[in-house]
Design a protein around this motif. Structure first.
Motif, PDB file in Angstrom:
ATOM      1  N   GLU A  54       0.817  -1.216   0.000  1.00  9.74           N
ATOM      2  CA  GLU A  54       0.000   0.000   0.000  1.00  9.74           C
ATOM      3  C   GLU A  54       0.855   1.272   0.000  1.00  9.74           C
ATOM      4  O   GLU A  54       0.389   2.338  -0.378  1.00  9.74           O
ATOM      5  CB  GLU A  54      -0.917   0.013   1.232  1.00  9.74           C
ATOM      6  CG  GLU A  54      -1.880  -1.152   1.337  1.00  9.74           C
ATOM      7  CD  GLU A  54      -3.194  -0.908   0.617  1.00  9.74           C
ATOM      8  OE1 GLU A  54      -3.258   0.035  -0.197  1.00  9.74           O
ATOM      9  OE2 GLU A  54      -4.157  -1.656   0.873  1.00  9.74           O
ATOM     10  N   TYR A  55       2.108   1.185   0.457  1.00 10.39           N
ATOM     11  CA  TYR A  55       2.993   2.352   0.449  1.00 10.39           C
ATOM     12  C   TYR A  55       3.447   2.716  -0.965  1.00 10.39           C
ATOM     13  O   TYR A  55       3.955   3.814  -1.189  1.00 10.39           O
ATOM     14  CB  TYR A  55       4.244   2.081   1.298  1.00 10.39           C
ATOM     15  CG  TYR A  55       4.032   2.151   2.783  1.00 10.39           C
ATOM     16  CD1 TYR A  55       3.895   3.373   3.434  1.00 10.39           C
ATOM     17  CD2 TYR A  55       3.996   0.997   3.558  1.00 10.39           C
ATOM     18  CE1 TYR A  55       3.720   3.436   4.806  1.00 10.39           C
ATOM     19  CE2 TYR A  55       3.823   1.055   4.926  1.00 10.39           C
ATOM     20  CZ  TYR A  55       3.691   2.276   5.549  1.00 10.39           C
ATOM     21  OH  TYR A  55       3.515   2.336   6.909  1.00 10.39           O
ATOM     22  N   CYS A  56       3.331   1.777  -1.902  1.00 12.74           N
ATOM     23  CA  CYS A  56       3.858   1.995  -3.245  1.00 12.74           C
ATOM     24  C   CYS A  56       2.985   2.974  -4.027  1.00 12.74           C
ATOM     25  O   CYS A  56       1.765   2.997  -3.883  1.00 12.74           O
ATOM     26  CB  CYS A  56       3.927   0.666  -4.009  1.00 12.74           C
ATOM     27  SG  CYS A  56       5.032  -0.552  -3.245  1.00 12.74           S
ATOM     28  N   ASP A  57       3.637   3.768  -4.877  1.00 11.71           N
ATOM     29  CA  ASP A  57       2.884   4.627  -5.789  1.00 11.71           C
ATOM     30  C   ASP A  57       2.299   3.796  -6.918  1.00 11.71           C
ATOM     31  O   ASP A  57       1.173   4.025  -7.346  1.00 11.71           O
ATOM     32  CB  ASP A  57       3.795   5.719  -6.347  1.00 11.71           C
ATOM     33  CG  ASP A  57       4.290   6.655  -5.257  1.00 11.71           C
ATOM     34  OD1 ASP A  57       3.489   7.494  -4.801  1.00 11.71           O
ATOM     35  OD2 ASP A  57       5.452   6.531  -4.829  1.00 11.71           O
ATOM     36  N   ARG A  58       3.090   2.836  -7.394  1.00  7.85           N
ATOM     37  CA  ARG A  58       2.602   1.899  -8.421  1.00  7.85           C
ATOM     38  C   ARG A  58       3.178   0.521  -8.155  1.00  7.85           C
ATOM     39  O   ARG A  58       4.187   0.373  -7.475  1.00  7.85           O
ATOM     40  CB  ARG A  58       2.978   2.363  -9.832  1.00  7.85           C
ATOM     41  CG  ARG A  58       2.190   3.562 -10.325  1.00  7.85           C
ATOM     42  CD  ARG A  58       2.458   3.836 -11.795  1.00  7.85           C
ATOM     43  NE  ARG A  58       3.885   3.988 -12.037  1.00  7.85           N
ATOM     44  CZ  ARG A  58       4.520   3.533 -13.120  1.00  7.85           C
ATOM     45  NH1 ARG A  58       3.848   2.888 -14.056  1.00  7.85           N
ATOM     46  NH2 ARG A  58       5.814   3.716 -13.261  1.00  7.85           N
ATOM     47  N   ILE A  59       2.506  -0.482  -8.731  1.00 10.87           N
ATOM     48  CA  ILE A  59       2.873  -1.881  -8.519  1.00 10.87           C
ATOM     49  C   ILE A  59       2.818  -2.613  -9.856  1.00 10.87           C
ATOM     50  O   ILE A  59       1.910  -2.391 -10.670  1.00 10.87           O
ATOM     51  CB  ILE A  59       1.886  -2.556  -7.534  1.00 10.87           C
ATOM     52  CG1 ILE A  59       2.082  -2.016  -6.116  1.00 10.87           C
ATOM     53  CG2 ILE A  59       2.031  -4.069  -7.546  1.00 10.87           C
ATOM     54  CD1 ILE A  59       0.970  -2.410  -5.169  1.00 10.87           C
ATOM     55  N   SER A  60       3.785  -3.512 -10.061  1.00 12.89           N
ATOM     56  CA  SER A  60       3.694  -4.480 -11.149  1.00 12.89           C
ATOM     57  C   SER A  60       3.559  -5.862 -10.517  1.00 12.89           C
ATOM     58  O   SER A  60       4.400  -6.250  -9.703  1.00 12.89           O
ATOM     59  CB  SER A  60       4.939  -4.428 -12.044  1.00 12.89           C
ATOM     60  OG  SER A  60       4.873  -5.433 -13.049  1.00 12.89           O
ATOM     61  N   LEU A  61       2.503  -6.578 -10.860  1.00 18.36           N
ATOM     62  CA  LEU A  61       2.287  -7.933 -10.346  1.00 18.36           C
ATOM     63  C   LEU A  61       2.838  -8.918 -11.368  1.00 18.36           C
ATOM     64  O   LEU A  61       2.375  -8.973 -12.519  1.00 18.36           O
ATOM     65  CB  LEU A  61       0.793  -8.174 -10.103  1.00 18.36           C
ATOM     66  CG  LEU A  61       0.407  -9.558  -9.587  1.00 18.36           C
ATOM     67  CD1 LEU A  61       1.143  -9.910  -8.306  1.00 18.36           C
ATOM     68  CD2 LEU A  61      -1.106  -9.631  -9.336  1.00 18.36           C
ATOM     69  N   ILE A  62       3.880  -9.660 -10.953  1.00 20.62           N
ATOM     70  CA  ILE A  62       4.575 -10.595 -11.839  1.00 20.62           C
ATOM     71  C   ILE A  62       4.068 -12.009 -11.558  1.00 20.62           C
ATOM     72  O   ILE A  62       3.989 -12.436 -10.406  1.00 20.62           O
ATOM     73  CB  ILE A  62       6.105 -10.565 -11.603  1.00 20.62           C
ATOM     74  CG1 ILE A  62       6.641  -9.134 -11.620  1.00 20.62           C
ATOM     75  CG2 ILE A  62       6.825 -11.443 -12.618  1.00 20.62           C
ATOM     76  CD1 ILE A  62       6.646  -8.471 -12.954  1.00 20.62           C
ATOM     77  N   TYR A  63       3.732 -12.740 -12.636  1.00 24.47           N
ATOM     78  CA  TYR A  63       3.295 -14.122 -12.478  1.00 24.47           C
ATOM     79  C   TYR A  63       3.730 -14.917 -13.698  1.00 24.47           C
ATOM     80  O   TYR A  63       3.516 -14.488 -14.840  1.00 24.47           O
ATOM     81  CB  TYR A  63       1.778 -14.185 -12.314  1.00 24.47           C
ATOM     82  CG  TYR A  63       1.256 -15.584 -12.027  1.00 24.47           C
ATOM     83  CD1 TYR A  63       1.745 -16.333 -10.969  1.00 24.47           C
ATOM     84  CD2 TYR A  63       0.274 -16.156 -12.830  1.00 24.47           C
ATOM     85  CE1 TYR A  63       1.280 -17.611 -10.707  1.00 24.47           C
ATOM     86  CE2 TYR A  63      -0.206 -17.435 -12.565  1.00 24.47           C
ATOM     87  CZ  TYR A  63       0.311 -18.154 -11.509  1.00 24.47           C
ATOM     88  OH  TYR A  63      -0.153 -19.420 -11.248  1.00 24.47           O
TER      89      TYR A  63
END
Length: 576
Positions: free
Chosen positions: A523-532
């Motif tokens: 939640e602290y991140c400005d943006r996230i990339s979810l890798i799978y």
């Protein structure tokens, strides 16, 4: 209430001249339940579990396990329990089945019974298809499942698990939790030591320890009740959230505050905070509204509150004005192959100066491979990575000098003292002369290393190891920080202290790339990339990812809900 499996009376344990690791602890553990052992780093959780096994003896008081006294009947106890220590001793050069054979020998499981027991356990843990794989090639989640299978070779009456979820992704943790919950339905008693407060909240009962003392014994809802009416959420914030969080945490009436996507979650003290004007604090659209209390809110309240909003580390840092038009870290089509296996495929994103970017994903998904390519530790097979304008293929050394790196596992030198580690890393980063001495002295003051300078790094508690690793990573005032699961296994208070430093540095213009299994940290991140499975399956802000999976069943999904739903959606799309 179930049968009393463990009875503790005034249990005390000391190591040398230090304060007691356990100080007159009394309580009980029931059969057919999961009892959570919860507390900060160094609270006494592991010591208490080891005393229950009979591997150590108390200095004072008594422990009875399954009716046997740990002082005089340790062998009877050890024949009736299952124990999975924090660092479970799997043999990485043996296969899954060979590890089971080894532990079956140690537990005296007859050869005639092994085929049926192995088949049941491999099915139970979903490891049957990996029976021939070397343990060293398993993901973190699968290693924990194999450790659980080894602990269950002779079905115990009491199962002791010392932080089984550390370093394990949310999907594997849920799988592990489901398996253990199934065991309690057979009447098995479970003790689950944990640093994850969402796990503690799911326990039937908890024992909350701090500095060797038992602060609370009861159900999670009973603890959560103590902050009823004192938890709020600040929404509709205009501009950057981190300076507002720091300002709010300066109020002595605020016990705790964390960033939650675009909002800020607050816990007030019993006297309450000041009467804020939300519009003046965070813009005309801002609102302060009551929020449902969580176990974590009550946990932090019980321990006296969080560390506050000020970071001495950030106060001493040079200012680089955050700039969304200036990308400090760039990934363009990054791909990494190991033979025929594609660990990461076509990963693309850019991180502006003064932002936190998160790489999330299950164990073995490819996020650590992506991370290592971007900090120059792995050469990509295809694509391009850039750090502070330097091409990571051609200018690796120059790029590395502009970044600070905290490894997933404590990467400092255990044989060196705190002072020697600081001096070594100052040299690695090219610091010399008066500037080198000034930076080491500053880190020593900020992190209060003074009394610890002569101590070996390996002997530090986990929270202090993390402080030392961060101090070494920022000695040279890097432009970017690469944090690979930096708080794995660390308690919530220490994690808040860590993120206070990171939030402060980001406001000074430092750029951060982080991997984490803590969904509240995401939640602290400005943006996230979810890798799978080596691909980026989702890219956006925490609130955008949560909104993408919202529906009638989960109108207000958590980050963990979003993580699991997005992975399942990706699997369904691949299968279609």
């Amino acid at each position: 209430m179930g049968e009393e499996f463990v009875r503790m009376s005034q249990v005390t344990k000391r190591f040398g001249s230090a304060p007691p690791a356990l100080d007159a602890v009394s309580g009980s553990i029931q059969g057919g339940e999961i009892t959570g052992l919860v507390g900060p780093d160094g609270a006494g959780k592991t010591t208490l579990i080891r005393l229950m096994t009979g591997l150590m003896l108390p200095d004072g008081g008594t422990i009875e396990v399954l009716g046997f006294n740990t002082r005089t009947q340790a062998a009877r106890i050890q024949a009736s329990i299952g124990y999975m220590p924090q660092r479970f001793g799997l043999y990485e050069d043996l296969s899954v089945r060979e590890n089971l054979d080894l532990y079956a020998d140690l537990r005296g499981l007859p050869l005639s019974e092994r085929p049926a027991v192995f088949d049941e356990l491999l099915t139970f843990t979903d490891l049957k298809r990996f029976a021939g794989r070397l343990a060293g090639k398993l993901s973190g989640g699968m290693k924990q499942k194999l450790g659980l299978a080894c602990a269950l070779l002779r079905k115990p009456r009491l199962l002791l698990l010392d932080e089984p979820g550390v370093g394990v992704d949310p999907i594997s943790r849920r799988d592990l939790w489901t398996m253990v919950r199934d065991l309690t339905r057979e009447g098995i008693g479970v003790v689950w030591s944990t640093a994850y407060l969402d796990e503690a909240e799911a326990c039937d009962r908890i024992l909350l320890l701090n500095q060797g003392k038992l602060l609370f014994s009861g159900t999670p809802p009973q603890l959560t009740e103590r902050v009823e009416g004192r938890v709020f959420k600040l929404t509709g914030i205009e501009g950057r959230r981190r300076p507002i969080l720091r300002k709010v945490l300066d109020d002595p009436g605020v016990l705790d505050g964390v960033i939650q996507g675009e909002a800020i979650r607050l816990v007030l003290g019993a006297a309450g905070g000041r009467d804020w004007n939300a519009a003046e604090l965070a813009g005309p659209a801002a609102r302060i509204k009551p929020a449902e209390p969580r176990f974590e809110d009550a946990f932090v309240d019980m321990l006296g509150g969080g560390p506050g909003g000020r970071s001495k580390l950030a106060d001493a840092a040079a200012l680089r004005v955050p700039d969304e038009s200036h990308a400090v870290i760039e990934a363009k089509g990054l791909t990494k192959r190991f033979g025929d296996f594609v660990a990461a495929r076509d990963i693309t994103f850019a991180i502006p100066r003064g932002q936190i970017f998160g790489l999330l994903g299950p164990n073995g998904a490819g996020k650590s491979t992506t991370f290592k390519m971007l900090c120059g530790l792995l050469k990509p097979t295809e694509g391009e990575g850039r750090m502070a304008g330097f091409d990571l293929r051609r200018d690796t050394a120059a790029a590395r000098n502009r970044l600070g790196y905290m490894a997933q596992k404590f990467s400092l030198y255990g044989d060196l003292s705190v002072a020697q580690n600081l001096a070594f890393f100052a040299g690695v980063y090219g610091l010399s002369g008066p500037h080198r001495r000034e930076r080491i002295a500053l880190m020593t003051e900020i992190f209060e290393f003074g009394p610890l300078l002569g101590m070996s790094a390996r002997d530090l508690p986990l929270g202090l190891k993390q402080r030392l690793a961060l101090a070494c990573a920022v000695l040279h005032e890097p432009e970017a920080l690469f944090l690979d699961e930096p708080t794995s296994g660390v308690d919530p208070i220490t994690r808040r202290e860590f993120w206070t430093h990171i939030n402060g540095l980001v406001e000074k213009g430092v750029t951060v790339l982080v991997t984490t299994h803590f969904m509240d940290e995401a939640e602290y991140c400005d943006r996230i990339s979810l890798i799978y499975r080596g691909r980026s399956i989702a890219l956006g802000s925490p609130d955008e990812l949560k909104a993408s999976v919202a529906g009638p069943g989960t109108p207000d999904p958590t980050m963990e809900d979003a993580f699991i739903a997005l992975v399942k959606n990706s699997e369904a799309a691949e299968a279609a």
